[in-house]
Design a protein around this motif. Structure first.
Motif, mmCIF file in Angstrom:
data_model
loop_
_atom_site.group_PDB
_atom_site.id
_atom_site.type_symbol
_atom_site.label_atom_id
_atom_site.label_comp_id
_atom_site.label_asym_id
_atom_site.label_seq_id
_atom_site.Cartn_x
_atom_site.Cartn_y
_atom_site.Cartn_z
ATOM 1 N N SER A 145 17.020 41.896 -8.563
ATOM 2 C CA SER A 145 18.362 41.527 -8.100
ATOM 3 C C SER A 145 18.514 40.009 -8.064
ATOM 4 O O SER A 145 19.582 39.475 -8.390
ATOM 5 N N THR A 146 17.448 39.305 -7.704
ATOM 6 C CA THR A 146 17.483 37.843 -7.700
ATOM 7 C C THR A 146 17.644 37.291 -9.114
ATOM 8 O O THR A 146 18.432 36.354 -9.346
ATOM 9 N N GLU A 147 16.906 37.855 -10.055
ATOM 10 C CA GLU A 147 17.027 37.430 -11.450
ATOM 11 C C GLU A 147 18.446 37.658 -11.962
ATOM 12 O O GLU A 147 18.998 36.818 -12.679
ATOM 13 N N PHE A 148 19.025 38.779 -11.589
ATOM 14 C CA PHE A 148 20.387 39.093 -12.042
ATOM 15 C C PHE A 148 21.391 38.114 -11.453
ATOM 16 O O PHE A 148 22.254 37.580 -12.152
ATOM 17 N N LEU A 149 21.268 37.860 -10.142
ATOM 18 C CA LEU A 149 22.252 37.022 -9.457
ATOM 19 C C LEU A 149 22.085 35.535 -9.757
ATOM 20 O O LEU A 149 23.072 34.803 -9.841
ATOM 21 N N TRP A 150 20.841 35.086 -9.919
ATOM 22 C CA TRP A 150 20.582 33.652 -10.010
ATOM 23 C C TRP A 150 20.186 33.169 -11.407
ATOM 24 O O TRP A 150 20.066 31.955 -11.620
ATOM 25 N N THR A 151 19.973 34.100 -12.342
ATOM 26 C CA THR A 151 19.619 33.697 -13.716
ATOM 27 C C THR A 151 20.592 34.277 -14.730
ATOM 28 O O THR A 151 21.223 33.530 -15.498
ATOM 29 N N PHE A 152 20.744 35.598 -14.740
ATOM 30 C CA PHE A 152 21.576 36.248 -15.758
ATOM 31 C C PHE A 152 23.054 35.850 -15.620
ATOM 32 O O PHE A 152 23.675 35.395 -16.596
ATOM 33 N N ILE A 153 23.614 36.020 -14.418
ATOM 34 C CA ILE A 153 25.054 35.744 -14.233
ATOM 35 C C ILE A 153 25.401 34.269 -14.490
ATOM 36 O O ILE A 153 26.331 33.979 -15.262
ATOM 37 N N PRO A 154 24.691 33.302 -13.896
ATOM 38 C CA PRO A 154 25.073 31.909 -14.166
ATOM 39 C C PRO A 154 24.929 31.512 -15.634
ATOM 40 O O PRO A 154 25.691 30.667 -16.119
ATOM 41 N N GLU A 155 23.984 32.116 -16.348
ATOM 42 C CA GLU A 155 23.837 31.807 -17.776
ATOM 43 C C GLU A 155 25.054 32.238 -18.571
ATOM 44 O O GLU A 155 25.357 31.637 -19.612
ATOM 45 N N SER B 268 19.508 45.290 4.759
ATOM 46 C CA SER B 268 19.697 43.939 5.299
ATOM 47 C C SER B 268 18.736 42.951 4.651
ATOM 48 O O SER B 268 19.146 41.857 4.222
ATOM 49 N N ALA B 269 17.456 43.314 4.582
ATOM 50 C CA ALA B 269 16.462 42.409 4.004
ATOM 51 C C ALA B 269 16.717 42.177 2.518
ATOM 52 O O ALA B 269 16.564 41.057 2.021
ATOM 53 N N TRP B 270 17.098 43.221 1.811
ATOM 54 C CA TRP B 270 17.374 43.098 0.373
ATOM 55 C C TRP B 270 18.509 42.111 0.113
ATOM 56 O O TRP B 270 18.405 41.230 -0.754
ATOM 57 N N ILE B 271 19.589 42.224 0.868
ATOM 58 C CA ILE B 271 20.734 41.318 0.706
ATOM 59 C C ILE B 271 20.332 39.882 1.032
ATOM 60 O O ILE B 271 20.620 38.935 0.284
ATOM 61 N N ILE B 272 19.662 39.699 2.146
ATOM 62 C CA ILE B 272 19.277 38.351 2.588
ATOM 63 C C ILE B 272 18.368 37.669 1.578
ATOM 64 O O ILE B 272 18.577 36.509 1.201
ATOM 65 N N LEU B 273 17.347 38.368 1.113
ATOM 66 C CA LEU B 273 16.393 37.780 0.169
ATOM 67 C C LEU B 273 17.013 37.570 -1.208
ATOM 68 O O LEU B 273 16.696 36.593 -1.901
ATOM 69 N N SER B 274 17.901 38.457 -1.629
ATOM 70 C CA SER B 274 18.500 38.364 -2.962
ATOM 71 C C SER B 274 19.487 37.211 -3.073
ATOM 72 O O SER B 274 19.651 36.631 -4.149
ATOM 73 N N PHE B 275 20.133 36.860 -1.974
ATOM 74 C CA PHE B 275 21.155 35.815 -2.023
ATOM 75 C C PHE B 275 20.620 34.426 -1.675
ATOM 76 O O PHE B 275 21.387 33.536 -1.334
ATOM 77 N N GLY B 276 19.306 34.252 -1.764
ATOM 78 C CA GLY B 276 18.742 32.910 -1.719
ATOM 79 C C GLY B 276 18.291 32.381 -0.388
ATOM 80 O O GLY B 276 18.010 31.185 -0.270
ATOM 81 N N ALA B 277 18.211 33.218 0.641
ATOM 82 C CA ALA B 277 17.767 32.737 1.951
ATOM 83 C C ALA B 277 16.378 32.127 1.859
ATOM 84 O O ALA B 277 15.497 32.638 1.152
ATOM 85 N N SER B 278 16.177 31.062 2.586
ATOM 86 C CA SER B 278 14.893 30.354 2.568
ATOM 87 C C SER B 278 13.926 30.988 3.567
ATOM 88 O O SER B 278 13.418 30.337 4.485
#
Length: 409
Positions: free
Chosen positions: A33-43, A102-112
């Motif tokens: 999900s992180t790859e999709f949100l932070w790599t695939f979509i912005p590309e 909750s954890a999936w959403i938080i970690l996928s959207f870039g939380a530190s």
């Protein structure tokens, strides 16, 4: 001496395999999900500079809705461990689904923040549900749940001895079965969990971890003796900075009672920090690999910004409902700062950086033996005795854990 049964050993082995599989599947879910949100979509949009801000605000909206619907989730590592010590279990009814989402959403959207807090809740709840359906005595059920927590820590940090380290650190825990049996079961469940975790991770092609055994040429120097204590002091001071930021940020934001506003503020912060540097986002595990491979390509200013702002974003995330673990961010930011305080020295400085990180993380995590067992798989193996020594110096209560544990023999 009371012996464990063969059936109990099989239960332990199977539980370990399940724990590792659960951890790998959750890590895989977050990775994809992180790859999709932070790599695939912005590309697809040529990676606009404001993209992190958009993702942070969208994530803030989701986190706010989750906080309104599922108040207090995911629970922190300390909350889960406190429940385990108090009740001998981690409840699963009306909780497991909330923790996962909750954890999936938080970690996928870039939380530190790191995944360890969520995974302890997920694995603890799942283990409790499974063990409730086994024909075991109450004390053996509690023992299996406790073992599963040690196994998940071992899996996350690829450290098969972290489960044992957790036991040593926790000097107040009642020993339900003989120490020799507990030692055997801890090793069994940790290695079985690691086996299934690593196999599933490789199957899903998840990127390499920072954790592994290393035996490079350390390049020993007389500087190490002279600067050993100063590095411990500097690492300890950085840990104070890391911890106190969380206290002050929590107080500064305590007047905001609306959970949606808090979550959006956290998302806005993630977006702004993400614009400043990609290395401020996420837990820092994989970014640490990237930084260490090309650290000389970074300016001193850029590294200083990363080292100082990473703990700040961690504090903001925790105070605004973007909850998670702090161990990965602590290792990452301490490593960057450790490099900065040794950059003026000529020759190899790996040993001094190791001491800085050991001192800092021991104070932040609060569990010296667990911290040392984790750092064993981050820094060169020959530095491990000095990591233990540093942990002993930073936390004087460390020896009391061994003393009290020996009394249970």
């Amino acid at each position: 001496m009371k012996k464990i049964t063969f059936a109990f050993g099989i239960y332990t082995l199977m539980l370990g395999l399940l724990v590792g599989a659960i951890a790998a599947l959750f890590i895989g879910l977050v990775h994809f999900s992180t790859e999709f949100l932070w790599t695939f979509i912005p590309e697809q949009f040529n990676s606009p500079w404001f993209y992190p801000l958009c993702m942070g605000l969208i994530g803030g909206l989701f986190v706010g809705l989750l906080q309104l619907k599922f108040t207090g989730y995911p629970r922190s590592m300390h909350e889960n461990m406190a429940e385990l010590k108090r009740t001998g279990r981690i409840e699963y009814k009306d909780r497991l689904f909330k923790t996962i989402v909750s954890a999936w959403i938080i970690l996928s959207f870039g939380a530190s923040v790191g995944p360890e807090a969520a995974l302890i809740g997920i694995v603890g709840s799942t283990s409790t549900w499974i063990i409730d359906h086994l024909k075991l005595s109450l004390k053996h059920k509690e023992e299996l749940i406790s073992l599963s927590i040690g196994a998940i820590i071992s899996s996350i940090f690829l450290s098969p001895f972290s489960g044992l380290a957790e036991e040593i650190d926790d000097s107040t825990e009642a020993k339900k079965i003989p120490k020799q049996s507990k030692l055997l079961l801890s090793i069994l469940i940790s290695f079985s969990a690691l086996a299934s975790f690593l196999w599933l991770k490789s199957f899903m092609k998840i990127p390499e971890s920072i954790f592994s055994i290393r035996l490079p040429d350390a390049g020993w120097s007389w500087w190490f003796v002279v600067l050993f204590i100063p590095m411990i002091i500097l690492g300890w001071l950085f840990s104070i900075y890391f911890d106190q930021l969380q206290v002050y940020i929590a107080k500064a934001l305590s007047f905001i009672k609306n959970k949606m506003v808090l979550a959006l503020l956290g998302g806005l912060s993630i977006g702004i920090f993400g614009i400043i540097s990609y290395y401020l986002l996420f837990s820092g595990e994989h970014q640490l690999i990237e930084v260490t491979k090309s650290v000389q390509e970074f300016s001193i200013t850029a590294l200083l910004i990363i080292a100082l702002l990473k703990p700040l974003l961690v504090a903001i995330c925790l105070a605004t409902g973007w909850k998670g673990g702090a161990i990965f961010p602590a290792i990452f930011s301490s490593s960057v700062m450790g490099y900065l305080v040794t950059v003026w020295l000529e020759g190899p400085t790996g040993f001094l950086i190791t001491i800085f990180v050991a001192a800092s993380c021991t104070k932040i995590v609060g569990k010296p033996v667990l911290t040392a067992s984790i750092l064993l798989f981050v820094f060169p193996l020959q530095f491990f005795p000095f990591i233990l020594l540093t942990a002993f110096i930073v936390n004087k209560n460390w020896w009391a854990s061994f003393k009290q544990l020996s009394q249970h023999n």
